[in-house]
Design an enzyme around this catalytic site. Sequence first.
Site, mmCIF file in Angstrom:
data_model
loop_
_atom_site.group_PDB
_atom_site.id
_atom_site.type_symbol
_atom_site.label_atom_id
_atom_site.label_comp_id
_atom_site.label_asym_id
_atom_site.label_seq_id
_atom_site.Cartn_x
_atom_site.Cartn_y
_atom_site.Cartn_z
ATOM 1 N N HIS A 56 0.848 -1.184 0.000
ATOM 2 C CA HIS A 56 0.000 0.000 0.000
ATOM 3 C C HIS A 56 0.893 1.246 0.000
ATOM 4 O O HIS A 56 2.113 1.139 0.150
ATOM 5 C CB HIS A 56 -0.946 0.001 1.216
HETATM 6 P P1 TYD Z 1 -2.070 -2.733 7.610
HETATM 7 O O1 TYD Z 1 -1.466 -1.388 7.762
HETATM 8 O O2 TYD Z 1 -2.929 -2.969 6.414
HETATM 9 O O3 TYD Z 1 -0.913 -3.826 7.674
HETATM 10 P P2 TYD Z 1 0.111 -4.328 6.553
HETATM 11 O O4 TYD Z 1 0.160 -3.292 5.491
HETATM 12 O O5 TYD Z 1 1.382 -4.509 7.289
HETATM 13 O O6 TYD Z 1 -0.379 -5.627 6.041
HETATM 14 O O7 TYD Z 1 -2.882 -3.072 8.911
HETATM 15 C C1 TYD Z 1 -3.446 -4.348 9.109
HETATM 16 C C2 TYD Z 1 -4.603 -4.208 10.082
HETATM 17 O O8 TYD Z 1 -4.137 -3.732 11.342
HETATM 18 C C3 TYD Z 1 -5.666 -3.255 9.593
HETATM 19 O O9 TYD Z 1 -6.873 -3.936 9.482
HETATM 20 C C4 TYD Z 1 -5.807 -2.209 10.649
HETATM 21 C C5 TYD Z 1 -4.925 -2.643 11.794
HETATM 22 N N1 TYD Z 1 -4.049 -1.549 12.264
HETATM 23 C C6 TYD Z 1 -4.454 -0.776 13.328
HETATM 24 O O10 TYD Z 1 -5.538 -0.968 13.900
HETATM 25 N N2 TYD Z 1 -3.629 0.231 13.762
HETATM 26 C C7 TYD Z 1 -2.443 0.486 13.158
HETATM 27 O O11 TYD Z 1 -1.716 1.409 13.595
HETATM 28 C C8 TYD Z 1 -2.037 -0.312 12.041
HETATM 29 C C9 TYD Z 1 -0.737 -0.074 11.337
HETATM 30 C C10 TYD Z 1 -2.875 -1.322 11.626
#
Ligand code: TYD
Length: 139
Positions: A56
């Site tokens: 992303h």
């Molecule tokens: P995401 O940022 O999409 O993780 P990655 O890109 O590493 O796969 O986040 C995954 C999930 O975690 C998303 O559903 C929301 C949650 N999340 C939070 O609640 N708070 C945060 O600070 C982060 C980074 C993620």
Amino acid sequence: MNKQNTVFDCVIMELPQVHNVAGNITAIENEKNIPFSVKRIYYLYDVPGGKERGAHAHKKLQQYIVAASGSFDVTLDDGLNKKTVTLNHPNRALYLVPGIWRELSNFSSGAICLVLASNIYDQNDYIRDYKKYLNFKNI
Ligand code: TYD
């Protein structure tokens, strides 16, 4: 302007290290040794071997990414250029500017990906679709 940021704006920052035979300490302080004010800290851990994270971009968020333990790769993509950075030491941070597509991979066993972020979690700051990302970049 975030849309014009490139992978070359994402640089490795050497963090201060207090050496001690009994172990080292690294401290990061707002307005001292980080180019943004930290509003959130989160960390990724227990990533199963072979799994990838990220995929992303953020519209406004600035981040410091640190391998607090172990190692992993961060592949950066601005729509025109790509570069992969291996993070493998806790006294080095990758400064991730806004508007860069990123993927995290090759997590070693026990790796901890520590992230210092310029804002609290905001789903609206994410671009999760690569085509929409290229559109955001006007490519
Ligand atoms: P995401 O940022 O999409 O993780 P990655 O890109 O590493 O796969 O986040 C995954 C999930 O975690 C998303 O559903 C929301 C949650 N999340 C939070 O609640 N708070 C945060 O600070 C982060 C980074 C993620």
